[in-house]
Scaffold this motif. Structure first.
Motif, PDB file in Angstrom:
ATOM      1  N   SER B  59      42.255 -40.342  88.517  1.00  0.00           N
ATOM      2  CA  SER B  59      41.571 -41.634  88.369  1.00  0.00           C
ATOM      3  C   SER B  59      42.096 -42.641  89.385  1.00  0.00           C
ATOM      4  CB  SER B  59      41.769 -42.177  86.958  1.00  0.00           C
ATOM      5  OG  SER B  59      41.191 -41.312  86.013  1.00  0.00           O
ATOM      6  N   GLN B 103      36.121 -43.632  83.393  1.00  0.00           N
ATOM      7  CA  GLN B 103      36.521 -42.661  82.377  1.00  0.00           C
ATOM      8  C   GLN B 103      36.229 -43.165  80.964  1.00  0.00           C
ATOM      9  OE1 GLN B 103      40.428 -41.176  83.158  1.00  0.00           O
ATOM     10  NE2 GLN B 103      40.359 -39.692  81.503  1.00  0.00           N
ATOM     11  N   ASP B 180      34.074 -40.548  87.035  1.00  0.00           N
ATOM     12  CA  ASP B 180      35.367 -40.190  86.453  1.00  0.00           C
ATOM     13  C   ASP B 180      35.124 -39.516  85.116  1.00  0.00           C
ATOM     14  OD1 ASP B 180      37.970 -39.908  85.743  1.00  0.00           O
ATOM     15  OD2 ASP B 180      38.554 -41.967  86.214  1.00  0.00           O
ATOM     16  N   GLU B 181      35.225 -38.201  85.095  1.00  0.00           N
ATOM     17  CA  GLU B 181      35.023 -37.392  83.896  1.00  0.00           C
ATOM     18  C   GLU B 181      33.744 -37.758  83.156  1.00  0.00           C
ATOM     19  OE1 GLU B 181      38.455 -36.688  81.579  1.00  0.00           O
ATOM     20  OE2 GLU B 181      39.809 -36.751  83.283  1.00  0.00           O
TER      21      GLU B 181
HETATM   22 MG    MG Z   1      41.660 -40.115  84.603  1.00  0.00          MG
END
Ligand code: MG
Ligand code: ATP
Lengths: 265, 268
Positions: B59, B103, B180-181
């Protein structure tokens, strides 16, 4: 720095002092950086009028009750106290002048600003602090929106612009409160009291109070925003920022009040 | 195009200029080194997937790409412009090429879902309200969210938030997308739907994408190249089919989902 060994106490004390002063300088630096950025972005498009209005309602309209109550009781207690004091040397007729002068020049701006620091300064710090720790400020930046411009400018502008009218209102309510106590409880002559209220009151007294108010508004909103902006450490960090914003804003308001009074009169 | 004098060494040569060039990136937080000299070229139009252990710095790395975090050392160069040298105006212009989903969603909790997704459209385009509404619904449909426009952010589940964040990131159809994810914590069907959106964008649009994921299956589907981030460095970059054949023990453990002997090093 907790409980240093007594042998090393002087050094630990110096360390502590160094840490504190570094911290203080950092705070001052952040404040002026935020002030500069706010002014820098305030004069650049796009101008978000809807945000300005929303914040002005939040600061101005919603603060009327608390500022009004503060002013009313301050005016009432002023009249009560000065009456008791001035009675001793038969100067009751000056109560009205003292109440109106001290309210417009000093008490209304400072007390209103302190109340707003508690109400708005803290909520600015909490709001922006939450946005910081939940990455909403990062998200703004990622969308090519300057967070100072989008978030801070409307809030600082609204607070700075709304404090003078609030203080003007406080002046009026405070004077009315004093009038009520003097006439109602102390048997002052209403006509004389009313006359005395304005006899020594200059327009400059009122204006200097309103200028003070605007400066206090600027100080407390920039402090709140800067505290919020530099929040770290989750929900607890938001709590810390909120408290620190109120404490710092209140101190700086009282401090700058002295210098402003020196300059403005 | 004019090259400004501040543009560092990397100028276009015979091969294609990278969309984003990351040069010797270092970053530490409170003395803890998170990124330790990352070098990576991200090509125009490719879909790069970054994998790596939890806390490896994925991240943090992604945020460097868009200038949300300033490196201690090193450069991030987007279309030939150094993010660190760019002044505020240029920086905003560079950022306008990006869309990013976070995220944890990072949705504006003072707005409802509709306004969240409409925010970049209203801010950066002159689309009519009707067009904005149409685009918002289109983006929501892509992530399998219908009828939530008027919900508030705190009424959404974690997975819904992440998908709204994804929809907000793609709303403007930017040149570069950072995810992010995006599909962590989603059920397999919804996760596959997100993968499909990414694949479709990769195949049909000239968009450059960088996606972080823990899910190797999803990485295989969406990646042109997979990069493994470990201990603040790029351990390997390879196309998916090569990546799975890499002999590195850590990568093999990662792929197989086995414990790795001295994994604590990263957690420390
Ligand atoms: Mg992360
Ligand atoms: N703002 C910050 N301040 C201090 N340390 C940070 C900060 N951001 C990240 N870190 C540290 O950097 C390291 C990498 O964090 P990062 O969020 O990049 O991990 P990640 O690879 O995304 O992990 P995950 O897969 O769990 O999301 C962590 O050890 C974290 O503690």
């Amino acid at each position: 720095m907790s409980a240093p060994a007594s042998r090393r106490r002087p050094i630990a004390a110096l360390e502590w002092l160094g840490e504190r002063s570094t911290h203080a300088f950092e705070e001052i630096g952040r404040f002026f950086t935020m002030l500069y950025l706010t002014l820098y972005w305030a004069v650049r498009p796009p101008f978000d009028l809807r945000q300005w209005v929303r914040q002005m309602v939040r600061v101005g309209v919603d603060s009327i009750p608390v500022v009004g109550l503060t002013a009313m009781f301050t005016g009432m207690v002023m009249a009560l106290q000065t009456y008791r004091g001035f009675e001793r040397f038969h100067a009751e007729s000056f109560v009205a002048s003292v109440v109106s002068l001290s309210l417009t020049r000093e008490l209304a701006p400072v007390l209103a600003a302190l109340m707003i620091a508690g109400r708005i300064g803290s909520s600015l710090a909490a709001e922006l602090g939450t946005m910081r720790v939940t990455e909403q400020i990062d998200a703004l930046q990622a969308m090519a929106v300057e967070p100072v411009q989008y978030l801070v400018v409307p809030r600082v502008a609204a607070t700075t612009l709304m404090l003078p009218p609030l203080v003007a209102l406080a002046d009026g309510i405070g004077i009315a409160g004093g009038f009520g106590v003097a006439v109602g409880l102390m048997d002052a002559n209403p006509v004389v009291y009313w006359e005395k209220t304005f006899q020594f009151l200059d327009l400059n007294d009122v204006f200097s109070g309103l200028i003070k108010a605007a400066v206090f508004g600027l100080i407390l909103s920039v402090t709140g925003c800067s505290k919020g902006f530099h929040t770290t450490g989750g929900a607890e960090g938001v709590g810390r920022s909120t408290t620190a914003a109120v404490v710092m804003a209140s101190l700086v308001i009282l401090l700058s009040d002295f210098f402003l009074t020196k300059i403005l009169f | 195009m004019m090259e400004s004098p501040t543009t560092p060494v990397r100028t276009p040569t015979a091969e294609m200029r990278p969309k984003i060039a990351v040069i010797n990136l270092w970053k530490s937080f409170q003395g803890k080194e998170v990124l330790r000299g990352i070098n990576l070229d991200i090509h125009p139009g490719e879909s790069l997937v970054i994998v790596g252990g939890s806390g490896a710095g994925k991240s943090v790395f992604l945020k460097h790409l868009i200038g949300l975090i300033q490196p201690d050392r090193g450069h991030v160069i987007v279309d030939g412009e150094d993010l660190a040298c760019a002044d505020t105006g240029v920086c905003l212009a560079i950022r306008r090429k990006f869309g990013m989903s976070f995220q944890e969603g990072a949705l504006f909790d003072s707005m409802n879902v509709f306004d969240n997704i409409a925010f970049p459209l209203r801010r950066h385009t002159r689309m009519s309200p009707g067009d904005v509404a149409a685009r918002v619904r289109e983006c929501l449909a892509l992530v399998h969210l219908d009828g939530v426009e008027h919900k508030w952010v705190n009424e959404l589940s974690g997975g819904m938030r992440r998908r709204v964040g994804f929809a907000r990131a793609i709303a403007l159809a930017p040149e570069i997308l950072l995810f992010d994810e995006p599909n962590t914590g989603l059920d397999p069907i919804t996760a596959a739907a997100i993968d499909r959106v990414i694949v479709e964008m990769r195949d049909n649009l000239p968009v450059t994408m960088v996606t972080i994921t823990h899910d190797m299956k999803s990485a295989q589907r969406i990646a042109d190249r997979i990069a493994m981030l470990r201990a603040g460095q790029i351990l390997a970059v390879a196309p998916p089919d090569e990546f799975v054949r890499l002999s590195d023990r850590y990568i093999q453990s990662f792929l197989a989902g086995e414990p790795y002997p001295d994994n604590h090093e990263e957690v420390a």
